[in-house]
Design a protein around this motif. Structure first.
Motif, PDB file in Angstrom:
ATOM      1  N   SER A  82      -5.969 -19.383  26.400  1.00 27.69           N
ATOM      2  CA  SER A  82      -5.238 -19.380  27.667  1.00 27.69           C
ATOM      3  C   SER A  82      -4.060 -18.415  27.651  1.00 27.69           C
ATOM      4  CB  SER A  82      -4.709 -20.786  27.981  1.00 27.69           C
ATOM      5  OG  SER A  82      -5.718 -21.608  28.524  1.00 27.69           O
ATOM      6  N   LEU A  83      -3.417 -18.271  26.518  1.00 31.68           N
ATOM      7  CA  LEU A  83      -2.208 -17.457  26.468  1.00 31.68           C
ATOM      8  C   LEU A  83      -2.482 -15.972  26.266  1.00 31.68           C
ATOM      9  CD1 LEU A  83       0.061 -19.836  24.358  1.00 31.68           C
ATOM     10  CD2 LEU A  83       0.264 -19.331  26.795  1.00 31.68           C
TER      11      LEU A  83
ATOM     12  N   CYS B  33      -2.855 -23.043  32.489  1.00 30.78           N
ATOM     13  CA  CYS B  33      -2.682 -22.418  31.177  1.00 30.78           C
ATOM     14  C   CYS B  33      -2.410 -23.432  30.080  1.00 30.78           C
ATOM     15  CB  CYS B  33      -1.549 -21.394  31.241  1.00 30.78           C
ATOM     16  SG  CYS B  33      -1.414 -20.391  29.743  1.00 30.78           S
TER      17      CYS B  33
ATOM     18  N   THR C  86      -2.067 -15.113  32.973  1.00 30.05           N
ATOM     19  CA  THR C  86      -2.672 -14.441  31.829  1.00 30.05           C
ATOM     20  C   THR C  86      -3.832 -13.623  32.389  1.00 30.05           C
ATOM     21  OG1 THR C  86      -2.192 -16.360  30.419  1.00 30.05           O
ATOM     22  CG2 THR C  86      -3.736 -14.717  29.568  1.00 30.05           C
TER      23      THR C  86
ATOM     24  N   GLN D 205       0.629 -11.176  30.125  1.00 26.15           N
ATOM     25  CA  GLN D 205       0.823 -12.364  29.304  1.00 26.15           C
ATOM     26  C   GLN D 205       2.107 -13.089  29.692  1.00 26.15           C
ATOM     27  OE1 GLN D 205       0.632 -11.281  25.133  1.00 26.15           O
ATOM     28  NE2 GLN D 205      -1.501 -10.649  25.269  1.00 26.15           N
TER      29      GLN D 205
ATOM     30  N   ILE E  49       4.576 -20.974  19.761  1.00 22.51           N
ATOM     31  CA  ILE E  49       5.025 -22.122  20.557  1.00 22.51           C
ATOM     32  C   ILE E  49       5.566 -23.216  19.643  1.00 22.51           C
ATOM     33  CG2 ILE E  49       4.304 -23.920  22.168  1.00 22.51           C
ATOM     34  CD1 ILE E  49       4.392 -21.154  23.440  1.00 22.51           C
TER      35      ILE E  49
ATOM     36  N   LEU F  17      -1.804 -24.380  25.978  1.00 23.00           N
ATOM     37  CA  LEU F  17      -1.012 -23.780  24.909  1.00 23.00           C
ATOM     38  C   LEU F  17      -1.896 -23.476  23.702  1.00 23.00           C
ATOM     39  CD1 LEU F  17       2.248 -25.887  25.254  1.00 23.00           C
ATOM     40  CD2 LEU F  17       1.849 -23.536  25.998  1.00 23.00           C
TER      41      LEU F  17
ATOM     42  N   TYR G 268       6.557 -19.620  28.649  1.00 28.17           N
ATOM     43  CA  TYR G 268       6.644 -20.822  27.819  1.00 28.17           C
ATOM     44  C   TYR G 268       7.686 -20.638  26.720  1.00 28.17           C
ATOM     45  CZ  TYR G 268       2.721 -23.593  29.645  1.00 28.17           C
ATOM     46  OH  TYR G 268       1.909 -24.374  30.426  1.00 28.17           O
ATOM     47  N   CYS G 269       7.640 -19.490  26.043  1.00 27.78           N
ATOM     48  CA  CYS G 269       8.604 -19.248  24.964  1.00 27.78           C
ATOM     49  C   CYS G 269      10.034 -19.201  25.508  1.00 27.78           C
ATOM     50  CB  CYS G 269       8.273 -17.940  24.252  1.00 27.78           C
ATOM     51  SG  CYS G 269       6.736 -17.972  23.303  1.00 27.78           S
TER      52      CYS G 269
ATOM     53  N   ASN H   7       2.487 -15.891  31.173  1.00 28.33           N
ATOM     54  CA  ASN H   7       2.483 -17.324  30.853  1.00 28.33           C
ATOM     55  C   ASN H   7       3.047 -17.564  29.453  1.00 28.33           C
ATOM     56  OD1 ASN H   7       1.393 -18.617  33.179  1.00 28.33           O
ATOM     57  ND2 ASN H   7      -0.640 -17.882  32.645  1.00 28.33           N
ATOM     58  N   PHE H   8       2.590 -16.787  28.496  1.00 32.44           N
ATOM     59  CA  PHE H   8       3.091 -16.913  27.128  1.00 32.44           C
ATOM     60  C   PHE H   8       4.588 -16.627  27.064  1.00 32.44           C
ATOM     61  CE2 PHE H   8       4.078 -14.639  23.120  1.00 32.44           C
ATOM     62  CZ  PHE H   8       3.948 -15.699  22.236  1.00 32.44           C
TER      63      PHE H   8
ATOM     64  N   ARG I 205      -4.568 -20.114  22.148  1.00 33.98           N
ATOM     65  CA  ARG I 205      -4.595 -18.654  22.192  1.00 33.98           C
ATOM     66  C   ARG I 205      -5.539 -18.119  23.260  1.00 33.98           C
ATOM     67  NH1 ARG I 205      -7.746 -20.675  18.518  1.00 33.98           N
ATOM     68  NH2 ARG I 205      -9.706 -19.717  17.869  1.00 33.98           N
TER      69      ARG I 205
END
Length: 461
Positions: free
Chosen positions: A384-385, A378, A240, A265, A294, A380, A271-272, A267-268, A382
């Motif tokens: 960090s993401l 990171c 991020t 972004q 998430i 979960l 994860y998704c 990382n976001f 906002r």
């Protein structure tokens, strides 16, 4: 989002992302290091064996943190390396006016900190780096012998915090549970690239008291070659980065030019993508889960029949600002608990009084289908993401991920799960944690392992 599918030996398909600065690289060795004492002991060994450089990114460093084996504090460890002629550099976070409440445990370059460096005659080169206003430079990384054949990195979430040094099961009082990974092979070049990118554009480098040490005024050269293969793991370094913090989008070796000025972004996105790709199991350890996207991905996974265990602090940190949509988010998250295949859990050890004491879950990791995992800094939430500077290692290698799962559950359940698959292991987790919760509510503190079920409907962290 664009994804790259990696088909593994078992025909599971895990989606890596194309939104990252860094490419997907095969041929890596990944070694998880669970909890602070083993992790910092191994990092110390690597620092003491370093032949040319030790480069570090630090967010928080408690004044009373001591390294294992009687090695002293952080500057004792780093100054010994510098005295051997090793090039030791650290990027420390400097909180701004919006984050000054975090200065207590940050080495942010105050007059007291500069006096300490002067008194030590420290040989460490330092640059301080602010984040975008209101955010944090939250990466935690150690890079040993950058650019050399033996180049090695350590990436994770463990702060230089004395509470990270208590082993689980010895005492639950004040303990943090957290994870690093040791990384060797081609993807270490991207950790190297990240450090150079941040060092060269560290926000305070041209300000008064914005750097320290002879040589700290000089910029670094970006890496020029990819390290040799060292293992079988496919790895992608993901980050991020807030828009506008860094401008030089020079490509990493084997990568492409990246518009880092517009931020990152990945990382976001990762994860998704990983949650959406899960077919059997999702195991998450994280401080926070307060991003609606998430929660929605987890809800869809449960509807597909995926088993999900979420390990979080049983006594959550409520210091973060509460978003306006908090009540709607809590309701949506509570709906996860309506699925039999879901569990929210915490961990607790035995305190000196014989009673269970919460162990704070500071880890940021996710395991998918016993095939793929991510570990890093990171959370979960906002920050960090979408705002902090963060870095995770996403990796696929079934033997490594399975062994990682077994080691985590051996600690949390006091039971070996090697002979059962990922789904059966999460079934067992739920059974043991549910029984431990019943014992806890009955005042019985003699449990199996550390894990116990939390009430998702009442959980506000």
């Amino acid at each position: 989002m664009q994804f790259v599918d990696i088909a593994l030996m078992t025909n599971t398909v895990i989606s890596f992302v194309q939104s990252a600065s860094y490419p997907i690289r095969p041929g890596n060795l990944v070694r998880p290091l669970i909890d602070g004492e083993p992790a910092f002991r191994r990092i110390c060994e690597a620092i003491e064996a370093a032949r040319q450089s030790v480069w570090v990114t630090v967010t928080f460093m408690w004044a009373d943190f001591e390294w294992p084996g009687g090695r002293g504090d952080t500057f004792d460890v780093l100054d010994r390396a510098a005295a051997r002629g090793i090039d030791v550099r650290v990027i420390f976070w400097r909180p701004d006016a919006n984050t000054e409440r975090f200065r207590r445990n940050a080495f942010w370059g105050s007059a007291v900190h500069i006096d300490l460096l002067n008194r030590r005659r420290s040989g460490v080169k330092i640059r301080w780096d602010r984040a975008h206003p209101g955010f944090c430079q939250h990466q935690k990384s150690w890079l040993i012998d950058a650019g050399a054949d033996n180049e090695t990195a350590f990436i994770g979430g463990i702060n230089l915090n004395p509470h990270s040094m208590v082993m689980p099961g010895h005492s639950g009082e004040g303990h943090n549970h957290d994870v690093y990974v040791e990384l060797a092979g081609p993807s270490v070049v991207d950790v190297h690239h990240n450090f150079v990118q941040r060092w060269n554009e560290a926000s305070e480098r041209l300000t008064e008291h914005g750097r320290w040490g002879i040589g700290s005024e000089a910029n670094l050269q970006f890496p020029a070659q990819v390290p040799a293969e060292r293992g079988n793991a496919v790895v992608q370094i993901q980050r991020t980065m807030h828009r506008g913090c860094y401008l030089d989008g020079q490509a990493t070796p084997g990568g492409i030019l990246y518009d880092i000025a517009s931020g990152e972004q990945s990382n976001f996105d990762q994860y998704c993508a990983a949650i959406n790709a899960a077919r059997r199991s999702i195991y998450i350890e994280n401080q926070y889960v307060d991003v609606p996207e998430i929660v929605d991905c987890l809800h869809r996974a449960l509807k597909r029949g995926v088993d999900v265990v979420l390990l979080m602090p049983s006594e959550p940190d409520l210091s973060l600002q509460i978003p306006p949509e908090r009540q709607a988010l809590l309701k949506a998250r509570a709906e996860l608990g309506t699925f039999e295949s879901f569990m929210l859990a915490g961990i607790a050890g035995i305190g000196s009084d014989g009673r269970r004491k919460s162990i704070y879950v500071h880890a940021k990791l996710m395991l998918i289908d016993d095939e793929w995992a991510t570990v890093g800094s990171c959370n979960l939430h906002r920050f960090s993401l979408f705002g902090n500077a963060e870095m995770n290692v996403a990796f696929s290698e079934p033997n490594t991920v399975r062994a990682f799962r077994c080691e985590l559950l051996r600690e949390h359940l006091d039971q070996d799960t090697f002979d059962i698959d990922d789904r059966a292991a999460l079934h067992l987790f739920r059974k043991i944690a549910r029984e431990n919760r019943r014992k806890f509510e009955a005042g019985n503190h003699i449990w199996q392992g550390l894990a116990f079920e939390l009430d998702l409907a009442k959980y506000i962290g």
